[in-house]
Design a protein around this motif. Structure first.
Motif, PDB file in Angstrom:
ATOM      1  N   GLY A 322       0.713  -1.199   0.000  1.00 27.73           N
ATOM      2  CA  GLY A 322       0.000   0.000   0.000  1.00 27.73           C
ATOM      3  C   GLY A 322       0.772   1.297   0.000  1.00 27.73           C
ATOM      4  O   GLY A 322       0.113   2.346   0.030  1.00 27.73           O
ATOM      5  N   GLY A 323       2.146   1.312  -0.042  1.00 29.33           N
ATOM      6  CA  GLY A 323       2.829   2.563  -0.347  1.00 29.33           C
ATOM      7  C   GLY A 323       2.524   2.923  -1.786  1.00 29.33           C
ATOM      8  O   GLY A 323       2.307   4.089  -2.131  1.00 29.33           O
ATOM      9  N   GLY A 324       2.479   1.897  -2.631  1.00 25.87           N
ATOM     10  CA  GLY A 324       2.053   2.076  -4.017  1.00 25.87           C
ATOM     11  C   GLY A 324       0.562   2.344  -4.078  1.00 25.87           C
ATOM     12  O   GLY A 324      -0.187   1.951  -3.182  1.00 25.87           O
ATOM     13  N   THR A 325       0.139   3.003  -5.135  1.00 38.02           N
ATOM     14  CA  THR A 325      -1.254   3.471  -5.184  1.00 38.02           C
ATOM     15  C   THR A 325      -2.128   2.705  -6.159  1.00 38.02           C
ATOM     16  O   THR A 325      -3.308   3.050  -6.323  1.00 38.02           O
ATOM     17  N   SER A 326      -1.602   1.692  -6.802  1.00 38.85           N
ATOM     18  CA  SER A 326      -2.434   0.905  -7.710  1.00 38.85           C
ATOM     19  C   SER A 326      -1.985  -0.547  -7.698  1.00 38.85           C
ATOM     20  O   SER A 326      -0.779  -0.831  -7.655  1.00 38.85           O
ATOM     21  N   TYR A 327      -2.954  -1.451  -7.776  1.00 40.32           N
ATOM     22  CA  TYR A 327      -2.640  -2.877  -7.921  1.00 40.32           C
ATOM     23  C   TYR A 327      -2.298  -3.217  -9.363  1.00 40.32           C
ATOM     24  O   TYR A 327      -1.859  -4.329  -9.639  1.00 40.32           O
ATOM     25  N   SER A 328      -2.575  -2.288 -10.268  1.00 40.17           N
ATOM     26  CA  SER A 328      -2.424  -2.569 -11.691  1.00 40.17           C
ATOM     27  C   SER A 328      -0.964  -2.470 -12.120  1.00 40.17           C
ATOM     28  O   SER A 328      -0.322  -1.417 -11.959  1.00 40.17           O
ATOM     29  N   MET A 329      -0.447  -3.531 -12.714  1.00 38.27           N
ATOM     30  CA  MET A 329       0.915  -3.460 -13.258  1.00 38.27           C
ATOM     31  C   MET A 329       0.955  -2.538 -14.475  1.00 38.27           C
ATOM     32  O   MET A 329       2.001  -1.952 -14.769  1.00 38.27           O
ATOM     33  N   LEU A 330      -0.166  -2.398 -15.174  1.00 37.40           N
ATOM     34  CA  LEU A 330      -0.199  -1.449 -16.306  1.00 37.40           C
ATOM     35  C   LEU A 330      -0.039  -0.026 -15.784  1.00 37.40           C
ATOM     36  O   LEU A 330       0.786   0.757 -16.280  1.00 37.40           O
ATOM     37  N   ALA A 331      -0.829   0.327 -14.776  1.00 31.04           N
ATOM     38  CA  ALA A 331      -0.723   1.671 -14.189  1.00 31.04           C
ATOM     39  C   ALA A 331       0.660   1.891 -13.583  1.00 31.04           C
ATOM     40  O   ALA A 331       1.212   2.997 -13.621  1.00 31.04           O
ATOM     41  N   THR A 332       1.218   0.831 -13.030  1.00 33.39           N
ATOM     42  CA  THR A 332       2.559   0.912 -12.443  1.00 33.39           C
ATOM     43  C   THR A 332       3.596   1.198 -13.533  1.00 33.39           C
ATOM     44  O   THR A 332       4.500   2.028 -13.351  1.00 33.39           O
ATOM     45  N   ALA A 333       3.443   0.528 -14.671  1.00 26.93           N
ATOM     46  CA  ALA A 333       4.377   0.776 -15.782  1.00 26.93           C
ATOM     47  C   ALA A 333       4.233   2.211 -16.291  1.00 26.93           C
ATOM     48  O   ALA A 333       5.220   2.854 -16.663  1.00 26.93           O
ATOM     49  N   ALA A 334       2.999   2.726 -16.294  1.00 27.68           N
ATOM     50  CA  ALA A 334       2.784   4.114 -16.735  1.00 27.68           C
ATOM     51  C   ALA A 334       3.542   5.078 -15.828  1.00 27.68           C
ATOM     52  O   ALA A 334       4.207   6.010 -16.305  1.00 27.68           O
ATOM     53  N   GLU A 335       3.436   4.851 -14.518  1.00 23.57           N
ATOM     54  CA  GLU A 335       4.147   5.739 -13.596  1.00 23.57           C
ATOM     55  C   GLU A 335       5.662   5.522 -13.719  1.00 23.57           C
ATOM     56  O   GLU A 335       6.440   6.466 -13.575  1.00 23.57           O
ATOM     57  N   GLY A 336       6.044   4.292 -14.004  1.00 23.43           N
ATOM     58  CA  GLY A 336       7.464   4.009 -14.229  1.00 23.43           C
ATOM     59  C   GLY A 336       7.985   4.811 -15.402  1.00 23.43           C
ATOM     60  O   GLY A 336       9.081   5.384 -15.359  1.00 23.43           O
ATOM     61  N   TYR A 337       7.193   4.851 -16.441  1.00 18.94           N
ATOM     62  CA  TYR A 337       7.571   5.629 -17.632  1.00 18.94           C
ATOM     63  C   TYR A 337       7.797   7.091 -17.258  1.00 18.94           C
ATOM     64  O   TYR A 337       8.788   7.711 -17.669  1.00 18.94           O
ATOM     65  N   LYS A 338       6.886   7.629 -16.442  1.00 20.65           N
ATOM     66  CA  LYS A 338       6.990   9.053 -16.069  1.00 20.65           C
ATOM     67  C   LYS A 338       8.198   9.304 -15.162  1.00 20.65           C
ATOM     68  O   LYS A 338       8.891  10.317 -15.292  1.00 20.65           O
ATOM     69  N   VAL A 339       8.435   8.398 -14.244  1.00 16.07           N
ATOM     70  CA  VAL A 339       9.621   8.530 -13.378  1.00 16.07           C
ATOM     71  C   VAL A 339      10.888   8.543 -14.240  1.00 16.07           C
ATOM     72  O   VAL A 339      11.782   9.376 -14.046  1.00 16.07           O
ATOM     73  N   LEU A 340      10.950   7.636 -15.210  1.00 16.96           N
ATOM     74  CA  LEU A 340      12.146   7.579 -16.053  1.00 16.96           C
ATOM     75  C   LEU A 340      12.245   8.825 -16.929  1.00 16.96           C
ATOM     76  O   LEU A 340      13.340   9.362 -17.135  1.00 16.96           O
ATOM     77  N   GLN A 341      11.107   9.315 -17.397  1.00 19.37           N
ATOM     78  CA  GLN A 341      11.112  10.577 -18.158  1.00 19.37           C
ATOM     79  C   GLN A 341      11.715  11.707 -17.325  1.00 19.37           C
ATOM     80  O   GLN A 341      12.451  12.542 -17.847  1.00 19.37           O
ATOM     81  N   MET A 342      11.379  11.735 -16.030  1.00 19.23           N
ATOM     82  CA  MET A 342      11.922  12.782 -15.153  1.00 19.23           C
ATOM     83  C   MET A 342      13.447  12.705 -15.080  1.00 19.23           C
ATOM     84  O   MET A 342      14.109  13.708 -14.788  1.00 19.23           O
TER      85      MET A 342
END
Ligand code: GUN
Ligand code: ZN
Length: 432
Positions: A322-342
């Motif tokens: 629950g530190g993470g905000t979604s159970y979805s690995m798709l949503a997790t990959a989306a946020e991963g993409y944004k973190v890497l973009q940063m």
């Protein structure tokens, strides 16, 4: 005996597209796979597989949908289903204010069982079929989780949190009791069904040296078990660890001293790493779990995938609910993409889908069992619909037939709405 044929656009990875390019994946546009005894018996063109199938075989036709290996989550806390989305704190305050309060409820086996049921329902609803799971300090929480996973035929790795300081009394074991309970849990559950055990010293903050030493002893006594813990997530955490272990040059030194590094050791977060820590992770074959939604939500920092890839550190992707905000690995990959973009880094969708499937299977040394659609692999699958919402369908209109665009739409806009079905051991599992 063929139990079931699953037909659709079958997509599976054989390698990392970062290294192998377009040879890394295989798409069969009108494909099918045959399932026997929970395993994938055959995969190929639909007409071939259907031609060979017995007349009475059940056929699930997912025309137009992508059929992929079930998604894998390399780091998640099942006792935090009611902690997810807790407001306004960074790691140490978040643990004390929300997490340690909630986790005390898992002393009750009935509570543990109810949450385990919800948790696995939710993972399957999201297309996740394998996860590396933290339970609480209570052995009953582990029993409840494994019993539920076994009942559903799911491949799961989990372990009892070891914590003997800096936590509420209701959430602490001792070095010896944690060791004894872990041994008993390993004896009870390891290798049963599709279950495996992770020795789980929660993090250096909540363990004494005596407990870390016995954690290392457990890892040495059970070489095939996993080790999971947290590393370099948050600056206040790192300062705390350095104060608590003044002899350690780095946070990772603490774990290294007690023999906790290695190819079956998964370190959550790995954000604020010194060069020597990167080198030690790489040379030991340890795994860094990238938890982007958690790292953003708790304000922890930005994971540097490029640095770890370059150094040869094995990387996994994880939700850290629950530190993470979604159970979805798709949503997790989306946020991963944004973190890497940063960080000025890119992450093509083919690499992200590799990571969620074969990449995470490799990180967990499970590549011979799950993570690919190949004969002999376990029949854990997810069926994804890239047109699941009006906005996704609209976005796809100008890109029909372009797999990389389609995967990127699924990765950036997709979530549980895009999951049409999940198969666990060859059985449809989305309905619970
Ligand atoms: N470090 C120690 N425990 C935890 C936890 O439960 N979640 C996160 N994100 N970090 C931790
Ligand atoms: Zn975690």
């Amino acid at each position: 005996m063929t139990e079931r044929i699953v037909r659709g656009r079958i997509l599976t990875f054989r390698d990392d597209p970062r290294l192998a390019g377009a040879r890394a994946w295989r798409l069969i546009d009108d494909g099918a796979l045959a399932i026997e005894d929970g395993l994938i018996a055959a995969v190929g063109e639909a007409r071939e597989i259907l031609g060979r199938a017995p007349k009475d075989a059940a056929i699930d036709d997912h025309a137009g949908k992508l059929v992929l290996p079930g998604l894998i989550d390399a780091h998640i806390h099942y006792p935090q289903t009611r902690v997810i989305g807790s407001y306004g704190a960074q790691l140490l305050d978040w643990l004390n204010k929300y997490t340690f309060v909630e986790e005390q409820k898992f002393a009750d086996p009935a509570h543990s069982a109810a949450v385990a049921r919800f948790f696995l329902d939710e993972l399957f609803r999201q297309g996740t079929t394998t996860a590396c799971v933290y339970c609480t300090v209570h052995p009953a929480s582990v029993d409840a989780f494994f019993a539920e996973a076994e009942r559903r035929g799911a491949r799961m790795i989990a372990g009892k949190a070891l914590m003997d300081r800096n936590a509420p009394p209701g959430l602490m074991d001792t070095a010896q009791s944690g060791y004894d309970e872990t041994n008993a849990l390993i004896a009870r559950w390891r290798g049963r069904g599709r279950l495996d055990y992770a020795i789980t010293p929660r993090f250096a903050v909540t363990s004494t040296e005596a407990q870390l030493e016995l954690s290392g002893a457990l890892a040495a006594e059970h070489r095939d078990a996993y080790v999971q813990t947290h590393l370099d997530e948050n600056f206040a955490e790192i300062t705390f660890v350095k104060r608590q272990f003044p002899w350690a040059k780095t946070y990772l030194d603490v774990y290294a001293r007690y023999g906790l590094l290695g190819p079956r050791s998964i370190f959550g977060h790995c954000i604020h790493l010194a060069e020597s820590e990167v080198a030690a992770l790489a040379s030991s074959g340890s795994i860094a779990a990238f938890c982007p939604t958690s790292n953003l939500f708790l304000g922890s920092g930005l994971f540097d995938k490029q640095r770890l890839d370059k150094a040869g550190v094995r990387v996994a992707l994880a939700t850290d609910v629950g530190g993470g905000t979604s159970y979805s690995m798709l949503a997790t990959a989306a946020e991963g993409y944004k973190v890497l973009q940063m960080g000025g880094q890119s992450w093509p969708a083919t690499q992200a889908f590799y990571q969620m499937t074969l990449g995470n299977a490799r990180a967990l040394s499970l590549q011979d069992r799950v993570g690919a659609i190949e004969p002999g692999r376990e029949a854990d699958l997810v069926v994804l619909d890239s047109h699941a919402t009006p906005a996704m369908a609209h976005r796809m209109e100008s890109h029909e037939g372009d797999l990389e665009e389609e995967l990127f739409v699924l990765m950036i806009m997709g979530d549980d709405r895009a999951v049409r079905e999940t198969y666990v051991s060859g059985r449809a599992a989305k309905g619970g």
